[in-house]
Design an enzyme around this catalytic site. Structure first.
Site, PDB file in Angstrom:
ATOM      1  CB  SER A 163      -4.236  -6.421   4.922  1.00  0.00           C
ATOM      2  OG  SER A 163      -3.853  -5.192   4.382  1.00  0.00           O
ATOM      3  CE  LYS A 203     -13.091  -7.378   3.724  1.00  0.00           C
ATOM      4  NZ  LYS A 203     -11.936  -6.720   3.143  1.00  0.00           N
ATOM      5  CG  HIS A 259      -1.904  -1.006   1.391  1.00  0.00           C
ATOM      6  ND1 HIS A 259      -2.063  -1.746   2.531  1.00  0.00           N
ATOM      7  CD2 HIS A 259      -2.854  -1.441   0.527  1.00  0.00           C
ATOM      8  CE1 HIS A 259      -3.076  -2.600   2.381  1.00  0.00           C
ATOM      9  NE2 HIS A 259      -3.565  -2.438   1.159  1.00  0.00           N
ATOM     10  NE  ARG A 316      -2.711  -7.795  -4.138  1.00  0.00           N
ATOM     11  CZ  ARG A 316      -3.462  -8.130  -3.116  1.00  0.00           C
ATOM     12  NH1 ARG A 316      -2.949  -8.179  -1.912  1.00  0.00           N
ATOM     13  NH2 ARG A 316      -4.734  -8.418  -3.270  1.00  0.00           N
TER      14      ARG A 316
HETATM   15  O1  PNS Z   1      -8.992  -2.977   0.477  1.00  0.00           O
HETATM   16  P1  PNS Z   1     -10.231  -3.504  -0.188  1.00  0.00           P
HETATM   17  O2  PNS Z   1     -11.033  -4.289   0.804  1.00  0.00           O
HETATM   18  O3  PNS Z   1      -9.926  -4.268  -1.430  1.00  0.00           O
HETATM   19  O4  PNS Z   1     -11.094  -2.226  -0.660  1.00  0.00           O
HETATM   20  C1  PNS Z   1     -12.382  -2.394  -1.194  1.00  0.00           C
HETATM   21  C2  PNS Z   1     -13.109  -1.044  -1.371  1.00  0.00           C
HETATM   22  C3  PNS Z   1     -13.087  -0.225  -0.084  1.00  0.00           C
HETATM   23  C4  PNS Z   1     -12.432  -0.254  -2.451  1.00  0.00           C
HETATM   24  C5  PNS Z   1     -14.567  -1.386  -1.807  1.00  0.00           C
HETATM   25  O5  PNS Z   1     -15.100  -2.315  -0.913  1.00  0.00           O
HETATM   26  C6  PNS Z   1     -15.474  -0.152  -1.853  1.00  0.00           C
HETATM   27  O6  PNS Z   1     -15.284   0.728  -2.648  1.00  0.00           O
HETATM   28  N1  PNS Z   1     -16.489  -0.092  -0.969  1.00  0.00           N
HETATM   29  C7  PNS Z   1     -17.413   1.003  -0.892  1.00  0.00           C
HETATM   30  C8  PNS Z   1     -18.805   0.596  -1.304  1.00  0.00           C
HETATM   31  C9  PNS Z   1     -19.088   0.897  -2.771  1.00  0.00           C
HETATM   32  O7  PNS Z   1     -18.920   1.993  -3.239  1.00  0.00           O
HETATM   33  N2  PNS Z   1     -19.564  -0.139  -3.497  1.00  0.00           N
HETATM   34  C10 PNS Z   1     -19.986  -0.045  -4.882  1.00  0.00           C
HETATM   35  C11 PNS Z   1     -18.889   0.100  -5.889  1.00  0.00           C
HETATM   36  S1  PNS Z   1     -18.127  -1.373  -6.379  1.00  0.00           S
END
Ligand code: PNS
Length: 176
Positions: free
Chosen positions: A139, A52, A28, A101
């Site tokens: 993570s 989670k 990150h 990745r």
């Molecule tokens: O680190 P992560 O868990 O891969 O991040 C995921 C994240 C935070 C980018 C994703 O879960 C997110 O954007 N959540 C917000 C909800 C949202 O906007 N959902 C609809 C679009 S896909």
């Protein structure tokens, strides 16, 4: 949405780098460092309404992120609930930054990018390839390895490693 709105480059490009960051890894951090050179402002945004069970709560993750990004003057840390694109629009951000990745990340990222574009076509998702040194780090794996007594140095910033040890001894004391 008219064509002019879609084609005009804003004078200041603000990007959001969203994620869970539970905890922030060196992968990150590498993306943050590279992103800080590409965008005028980079906002690292922690998702709040996650299903989670996190190791660190949002406030702790915010502190951990601030400890490591303070060296980049155009990087800040925030958190959000609800739709990512709404959070981005509230900050006048026009870019969502995500790291890829391996090919296994691609499908999930593609789905999210297309959904986000459908929700707000003025916000573009920009992908950066993870640095090969860190492309195996997640993570989830860091927490698993650490929980099983493995060495995580070099995988997370030193300040994060310290916090993980503190968390471990706190939960051991609780259990004792
Ligand atoms: O680190 P992560 O868990 O891969 O991040 C995921 C994240 C935070 C980018 C994703 O879960 C997110 O954007 N959540 C917000 C909800 C949202 O906007 N959902 C609809 C679009 S896909």
């Amino acid at each position: 949405m008219n064509l002019t709105q879609l084609s005009r480059k804003p004078p200041n490009v603000i990007a959001i780098y969203p994620g869970s960051f539970d905890p922030i890894t060196n992968g990150h951090l590498d993306l943050i460092q590279r992103g800080s050179r590409m965008f005028d402002r980079l906002i690292v945004s922690i998702l709040r309404n996650d299903n989670k069970q996190p190791l660190f709560d949002v406030e702790e993750r915010t502190e951990m992120l601030r400890e490591v990004v303070h060296v980049y003057p155009n990087v800040e840390v925030d958190s959000f609930d609800g739709l990512l694109v709404d959070h981005a629009a509230a900050h006048s951000a026009t870019v969502l930054l995500r790291g890829i990745r391996a090919i296994s990340d691609y499908e999930y990222e593609l789905q999210m990018a297309l959904m986000n574009r459908r929700l707000r076509p003025t916000i573009e998702t920009v992908f950066m390839m993870a640095n090969e040194t860190y492309s195996f780090i997640s993570s989830r794996l860091v927490k698993e390895v650490f929980g099983l007594g493995g060495n995580i140095s070099g995988l997370v910033p030193p300040s994060v490693e310290v916090r993980m040890h503190q968390r471990m001894s706190k939960s051991k004391n609780k259990g004792a």
